[in-house]
Design a protein around this motif. Structure first.
Motif, mmCIF file in Angstrom:
data_model
loop_
_atom_site.group_PDB
_atom_site.id
_atom_site.type_symbol
_atom_site.label_atom_id
_atom_site.label_comp_id
_atom_site.label_asym_id
_atom_site.label_seq_id
_atom_site.Cartn_x
_atom_site.Cartn_y
_atom_site.Cartn_z
ATOM 1 N N GLY A 147 0.821 -1.205 0.000
ATOM 2 C CA GLY A 147 0.000 0.000 0.000
ATOM 3 C C GLY A 147 0.849 1.246 0.000
ATOM 4 N N PHE A 185 -4.865 6.679 3.608
ATOM 5 C CA PHE A 185 -4.674 5.667 2.573
ATOM 6 C C PHE A 185 -4.685 6.318 1.201
ATOM 7 C CE2 PHE A 185 -5.075 1.728 0.385
ATOM 8 C CZ PHE A 185 -6.028 1.916 -0.605
ATOM 9 N N ALA A 205 -3.659 0.556 -2.865
ATOM 10 C CA ALA A 205 -3.160 -0.762 -2.463
ATOM 11 C C ALA A 205 -3.199 -1.696 -3.651
ATOM 12 C CB ALA A 205 -3.974 -1.325 -1.306
ATOM 13 N N ARG A 223 -7.145 -1.287 3.387
ATOM 14 C CA ARG A 223 -6.792 0.129 3.404
ATOM 15 C C ARG A 223 -6.521 0.658 4.816
ATOM 16 N NH1 ARG A 223 -10.964 3.413 0.638
ATOM 17 N NH2 ARG A 223 -9.927 5.156 1.655
#
Length: 122
Positions: free
Chosen positions: A35, A47, A50, A104
């Motif tokens: 990620g 986030f 990913a 995430r």
């Protein structure tokens, strides 16, 4: 242990592009989903994107969808983040991370790099 080292950050004008790289060493890289996260000054880490261990599945934060692309080369033990149409709000330290659980949530990532600064000027 997995060691991760990011590179490719820098200063770019709005609308420009950068490609971040994350080189992995240690345990078998292909066993891990990877990620990218980022943290802007005064904000929580968030986030970005990913990718599964196989590279066959990816997902993105809404804020970068259509502009950023995550990819990986398991033969080279490297994951990439191609960033296009950059905006000043993309300015942050970008981190790559490894997890056995494709997700995430940063709390589920086991290994982290030191980060690379991306600055987008208006």
């Amino acid at each position: 242990q997995v060691q991760l080292v990011e590179s490719g950050g820098g200063l770019v004008q709005a609308g420009g592009s950068l490609r971040l790289s994350c080189a992995a060493s240690g345990r078998t890289f292909s066993n891990y989903a990877m990620g990218w996260f980022r943290q802007a000054p005064g904000k929580e880490r968030e986030f970005v994107a990913a990718i599964r261990w196989s590279g066959g599945s990816t997902y993105y934060a809404d804020s970068v969808k259509g502009r950023f692309t995550i990819s990986r080369d398991n033969a080279e033990n490297t994951v990439y983040l191609q960033m296009n149409s950059l905006k000043p709000e993309d300015t942050a330290v970008y981190y790559c991370a490894a997890t056995r659980s494709y997700n995430r949530a940063d709390s589920l990532y086991d290994y982290w790099g030191q980060g690379t600064q991306v600055t987008v000027s208006s």
